[in-house]
Design a protein around this motif. Structure first.
Motif, mmCIF file in Angstrom:
data_model
loop_
_atom_site.group_PDB
_atom_site.id
_atom_site.type_symbol
_atom_site.label_atom_id
_atom_site.label_comp_id
_atom_site.label_asym_id
_atom_site.label_seq_id
_atom_site.Cartn_x
_atom_site.Cartn_y
_atom_site.Cartn_z
ATOM 1 N N HIS A 41 0.627 -1.338 0.453
ATOM 2 C CA HIS A 41 -0.114 0.038 0.159
ATOM 3 C C HIS A 41 0.996 1.137 0.240
ATOM 4 O O HIS A 41 0.750 2.096 0.273
ATOM 5 N N ASP A 188 1.107 1.198 19.774
ATOM 6 C CA ASP A 188 0.787 0.604 18.488
ATOM 7 C C ASP A 188 2.087 1.309 17.239
ATOM 8 O O ASP A 188 2.556 2.087 17.760
ATOM 9 N N ALA A 189 1.429 0.490 16.458
ATOM 10 C CA ALA A 189 1.979 1.027 15.081
ATOM 11 C C ALA A 189 1.214 2.135 14.468
ATOM 12 O O ALA A 189 -0.272 1.883 15.294
ATOM 13 N N CYS A 190 1.558 3.482 13.834
ATOM 14 C CA CYS A 190 0.709 4.152 13.046
ATOM 15 C C CYS A 190 0.840 4.506 12.289
ATOM 16 O O CYS A 190 2.077 4.010 11.541
ATOM 17 N N GLU A 191 0.956 5.734 11.736
ATOM 18 C CA GLU A 191 1.358 6.079 10.146
ATOM 19 C C GLU A 191 2.132 6.554 9.851
ATOM 20 O O GLU A 191 3.055 6.993 10.959
ATOM 21 N N GLY A 192 3.125 6.056 8.810
ATOM 22 C CA GLY A 192 4.420 6.176 8.686
ATOM 23 C C GLY A 192 4.962 5.115 9.340
ATOM 24 O O GLY A 192 6.290 4.451 9.033
ATOM 25 N N SER A 194 3.963 2.169 8.819
ATOM 26 C CA SER A 194 3.957 1.011 7.213
ATOM 27 C C SER A 194 4.884 0.585 6.719
ATOM 28 O O SER A 194 5.629 1.467 6.337
ATOM 29 N N VAL A 212 3.876 -3.968 8.627
ATOM 30 C CA VAL A 212 2.794 -3.401 9.566
ATOM 31 C C VAL A 212 1.623 -3.085 8.355
ATOM 32 O O VAL A 212 2.124 -2.581 6.838
ATOM 33 N N SER A 213 0.599 -3.143 8.607
ATOM 34 C CA SER A 213 -0.566 -2.932 7.170
ATOM 35 C C SER A 213 -0.925 -1.623 7.345
ATOM 36 O O SER A 213 -1.403 -0.425 7.148
ATOM 37 N N TRP A 214 -2.602 -2.073 8.711
ATOM 38 C CA TRP A 214 -3.462 -0.857 8.710
ATOM 39 C C TRP A 214 -3.516 -0.890 10.542
ATOM 40 O O TRP A 214 -3.596 -2.396 10.683
ATOM 41 N N GLY A 215 -4.092 -0.566 10.432
ATOM 42 C CA GLY A 215 -5.771 -0.451 12.201
ATOM 43 C C GLY A 215 -6.428 0.307 11.838
ATOM 44 O O GLY A 215 -6.681 1.779 11.420
ATOM 45 N N ASN A 217 -6.684 3.774 13.795
ATOM 46 C CA ASN A 217 -6.430 4.552 14.604
ATOM 47 C C ASN A 217 -5.214 4.345 14.462
ATOM 48 O O ASN A 217 -4.950 2.913 14.285
ATOM 49 N N CYS A 218 -5.002 5.080 16.069
ATOM 50 C CA CYS A 218 -3.549 4.203 16.708
ATOM 51 C C CYS A 218 -3.285 3.887 17.744
ATOM 52 O O CYS A 218 -4.080 4.699 18.771
ATOM 53 N N GLY A 225 -2.944 -3.632 15.728
ATOM 54 C CA GLY A 225 -2.516 -3.077 14.861
ATOM 55 C C GLY A 225 -2.598 -4.265 14.130
ATOM 56 O O GLY A 225 -2.755 -5.804 14.566
HETATM 57 C C1 4AZ Z 1 -1.201 3.993 8.566
HETATM 58 O O1 4AZ Z 1 -2.431 4.245 7.884
HETATM 59 C C2 4AZ Z 1 -1.420 2.926 9.612
HETATM 60 N N1 4AZ Z 1 -2.390 1.127 14.168
HETATM 61 C C3 4AZ Z 1 -0.838 2.080 9.922
HETATM 62 C C4 4AZ Z 1 -0.160 0.884 10.570
HETATM 63 C C5 4AZ Z 1 -2.224 1.342 12.161
HETATM 64 C C6 4AZ Z 1 -2.753 2.262 11.584
HETATM 65 C C7 4AZ Z 1 -2.491 3.123 10.472
HETATM 66 C C8 4AZ Z 1 -2.577 0.507 12.960
HETATM 67 O O2 4AZ Z 1 -0.353 3.810 7.830
#
Ligand code: 4AZ
Length: 249
Positions: A41, A188-192, A194, A212-215, A217-218, A225
């Protein structure tokens, strides 16, 4: 990474930082001197991403600083997104980058840059197993900036049935994903983050179990996650890279 702690690249020497047109794009993991695993992604966005605009760095501790003694930089010779990546549900969210050093060659092993092991395809870790996620992603959901420095966080794997059921992800969770969270939902992982690694220690060795793929929010309660399940892609990785598959011993 939300929560967790700042860490040195020497503690996560397989972490790759991927940049597009000079801007930080995603994390990745070095699995062989010429190969980085990341998320599909990252490259399938509104703007078309061309390999000539991508750069990969190993040995990086800070996003906006260069430590010439530790850092290695690379062009991207080949970008391989999984052919069945589904952008509507993030199924098969995995990609490979073939990297090439500015002066030819690939990654050179050092204290701050080395490969991580791929787990054998049958490996299954139990629910509650503690793993570590690392990256330069946001420290809070909705933050304006990524983290300036590399962070890591400890998270525990949830069972597949847990990831799939209320109050978690239900049908959004596919067989190619694993999910993990901290028991108090603080890390948790968060935006960036990925594309970056979820590593788990088995018999004293670190293995790449997740990307790291998605979730939603964080670090939000009941929203673990979600990671690409790397063990489902051993054959795909072997086929695309030509690397020898893991064999016992
Ligand atoms: C993201 O937007 C993203 N909490 C990555 C991981 C998580 C949320 C968002 C997991 O790249």
């Amino acid at each position: 990474i939300v929560g967790g702690s700042f860490t040195a690249i020497d503690s996560h020497p397989w972490v790759a930082a991927i940049y597009h047109k000079g801007r930080f794009l995603c994390g990745g993991s070095l699995i062989a001197p010429c190969w980085v695993v990341t998320a599909a992604h990252c490259f399938i966005q509104t703007e078309e991403i061309k390999t000539e605009n991508l750069f990969v760095y190993l040995g990086k501790t800070a996003i906006n600083e260069t430590d010439a003694d530790k850092e290695q930089s690379f062009f991207v010779k080949k970008l391989i997104n999984h052919q069945e990546y589904n952008k509507s549900n993030y199924n098969n969210d995995i990609a490979l980058l073939m990297i090439k050093g500015i002066n030819g060659g690939c990654a050179v092993k050092s204290a701050s840059a080395r490969t991580v092991c791929l787990p054998p395809s049958h490996t299954h870790l139990p629910a509650g197993f503690q793993c570590s996620v690392a990256g330069f992603g946001k420290e809070k959901y909705g933050a304006w900036r990524y983290s300036q420095f590399l962070k890591q966080g400890e998270v525990k794997l949830l069972s597949r049935t847990d990831c799939k059921r209320e109050p978690h992800y239900k049908e959004l969770f596919t067989n190619n994903m694993i999910c993990a969270a901290s028991p108090d939902w603080s890390t948790d992982a968060c935006e960036g983050d990925s594309g970056g690694p979820l590593v788990c220690e088995v018999s004293g060795r670190m293995f790449l179990f997740g990307v790291v793929s998605w979730g939603e929010n964080c670090a939000e309660k009941n929203k673990p996650g979600v990671y690409t399940q790397v063990t489902n892609y051993n054959n795909w990785i072997a086929e695309k890279t030509g690397l020898q598959k893991y064999t016992k011993g």
